[in-house]
Design a protein around this motif. Structure first.
Motif: not given
Length: 263
Positions: A19, A52-54, A56
């Motif tokens: 992440g 991009d939700e990946n 973090r």
């Protein structure tokens, strides 16, 4: 998204892991001076990272000699006030400023001028023992132009901010830690790994909670920031109409002491 497949001239994006996305400034021969292209490339990556939700958490770093030693003086030397007001870099700074996910600066070596402003745009700064911070723009007949006067004051308080902005002196990593600019200090060779460890810890938390926590903390100090940034930007542009600014830039480029005349 595979960030490592994207080729850039001024930055390196490491493969996303746990992440955490690492962006490395990559102008080693220029001590990572912040030219327009470099800032634009950072902004491009952050726009994608926000979507991009990946991703973090993002770590921003330089090398052992410099995080970034300042703006690219040669690029800026001949600009007029109108050029500065229309500077496309302002759009890149806005993207960095408004990035919603946590941004950590891993700083070694010189972190000066625009480099210090870039680090202060980050949510957490960790530094190697060899780091040196400062806003030395006054030595070029100008002032910080990307938030330095405002963020330095917010973080250090008026008196210390005046001390460093008006003299252009550097601040050691220890002084920066004691002043509240830096969160932690490490051995230079450990700085990036320690920043990544912090980023990994953040990446394990609930994403929406992290985003709102960041926004809430920023609200504590940013209530009047926009008006201060607007004044700073106008003052910065006005100084490009002075002969002292041209003298300061020429002296820097030609490695000689400047002679200022107050005009």
């Amino acid at each position: 998204m595979t960030y490592s497949l994207q080729l850039f001239d001024d930055i390196i994006t490491n493969p996303l892991k746990d992440g955490v996305l690492v962006i490395q400034l990559n102008r080693p021969n220029e001590f990572n001076a912040l030219r327009t292209k470099l800032l634009d490339e950072i902004a491009q990556v952050l726009v994608r990272a926000e979507e991009d939700e990946n991703v973090r958490c993002v770590v921003l770093t330089g090398n052992q000699k410099a995080f970034a030693a300042g703006a690219d003086i040669k690029e800026m030397a001949t600009k007029s006030p109108a050029d500065v007001l229309r500077d496309p870099r302002a759009a890149s700074w806005k993207v960095i400023r408004n990035f919603k996910k946590p941004l950590i600066a891993a700083v070694n070596g010189y972190c000066l001028g625009g480099g210090n402003e870039l680090a202060m745009h980050c949510d957490i700064i960790v530094a190697g023992e060899n780091a040196k911070f400062g806003q030395p723009e006054i030595n070029l007949g100008i002032i910080p132009g990307a938030g330095g006067t405002q963020r330095f004051t917010s973080l250090l308080g008026k008196s210390k901010a005046m001390r460093y902005v008006l003299t252009g002196d550097f601040m050691s990593a220890k002084q920066a830690y004691e002043a509240g600019l830096v969160a932690e200090i490490f051995a230079p060779e450990e700085t990036l790994d320690q920043a990544i460890n912090i980023a990994k810890k953040i990446a394990q938390k609930a994403p929406i909670a992290v985003e709102l926590a960041k926004e809430a903390v920023l609200k504590a100090s940013d209530s009047l920031l926009e008006s201060g940034l607007a004044f700073e930007r106008k003052a910065f542009a006005v100084l490009f109409s002075t002969s002292d600014q041209k003298e300061g830039a020429d002296a820097f480029i030609n490695k000689r002491p400047p002679v200022y005349k107050g005009s």
